[in-house]
Design an enzyme around this catalytic site. Sequence first.
Site, PDB file in Angstrom:
ATOM      1  N   HIS A 108       0.844  -1.181   0.000  1.00 48.23           N
ATOM      2  CA  HIS A 108       0.000   0.000   0.000  1.00 48.23           C
ATOM      3  C   HIS A 108       0.890   1.245   0.000  1.00 48.23           C
ATOM      4  O   HIS A 108       1.966   1.241   0.607  1.00 48.23           O
ATOM      5  CB  HIS A 108      -0.900   0.060   1.241  1.00 48.23           C
ATOM      6  CG  HIS A 108      -2.122  -0.788   1.157  1.00 48.23           C
ATOM      7  ND1 HIS A 108      -2.644  -1.446   2.255  1.00 48.23           N
ATOM      8  CD2 HIS A 108      -2.958  -1.078   0.135  1.00 48.23           C
ATOM      9  CE1 HIS A 108      -3.732  -2.111   1.906  1.00 48.23           C
ATOM     10  NE2 HIS A 108      -3.939  -1.902   0.612  1.00 48.23           N
ATOM     11  N   CYS A 128      -2.290   2.722   9.037  1.00 54.28           N
ATOM     12  CA  CYS A 128      -3.285   1.711   8.663  1.00 54.28           C
ATOM     13  C   CYS A 128      -4.498   1.741   9.596  1.00 54.28           C
ATOM     14  O   CYS A 128      -5.612   1.438   9.177  1.00 54.28           O
ATOM     15  CB  CYS A 128      -2.660   0.321   8.693  1.00 54.28           C
ATOM     16  SG  CYS A 128      -1.553  -0.018   7.325  1.00 54.28           S
TER      17      CYS A 128
END
Length: 284
Positions: free
Chosen positions: A179, A277
């Site tokens: 990511h 996150c």
Amino acid sequence: MIHEDAEPRVQRPERTATARSVLMCRPEHFTVVYRINPWMDPQLPTDTSLAMSQWDALYRTYLELGFDVQLIDPIEGLPDMVYAANGGFVIDNIAYGASFTYPERQPEGPAYMDWFRRNGFEVAEPEHINEGEGDFLLVGDTILAGTGFRSASDSHLELGRLYGREVVSLTLIDPSFYHLDTALAVLDGTPGREHIAYLPSAFDEPSLGILRARYPDAIIVNDEDASVLGLNSFSDGYNVVIASRALDFERQLRGHGYNPIGVDLSELLLGGGGVKCCTLELRR
């Protein structure tokens, strides 16, 4: 009296904190029972109570910084729901919903979109695979958008149409940094003061050229700090919450006028996530 051998003072940039509004999810059901990224190993034991304790320290840190922290209820059977950043992307009260790559996480998309609707956001249901703020980062008036492992490049076009902003695509090439928010941190997103940090080896050469040209004063983070997801951090423009083990990144942040705050999310790292996150910014 100034002694001739005195070291000159280094002028640190002025940094300004702006309180944030964020969405988080308690890791009540956190465990690792499948493998969808290199960090995950179902053979290693996980400690849900320790994950809860570490997450709570992050939650309390945000409250102490004056953040507005909203919570979404965790759902049994969705152990990765704690990684709230993947649940969508929010600008101007419009929430672009997530559509996950792996079946194990796909039910999270509708769950987050339901929360957005109930809490007064306009929801844009996605047409293309994307994993929310995990791959989309707002820097000034520009959206940096990651692709290569999770979010499809078509979602970048969808983003541009939805928000009417410039979207810059960046290609990730290291599976450990799957990511964008694991390989790049937004330190100051204020238009005209844009400042980032990143790990060069996580990007292909065209993407590196873009980053170098746009952000020549970026902080370059070393492999050791990146390996504990040090770049998976969250900044209010002055205070930067980071992995406590990212020591050189901490040093560099101080040198650039920031106030780094270390937290230990080592248990949640077993699922491939860190500070950012666990944090979805809500921009009304």
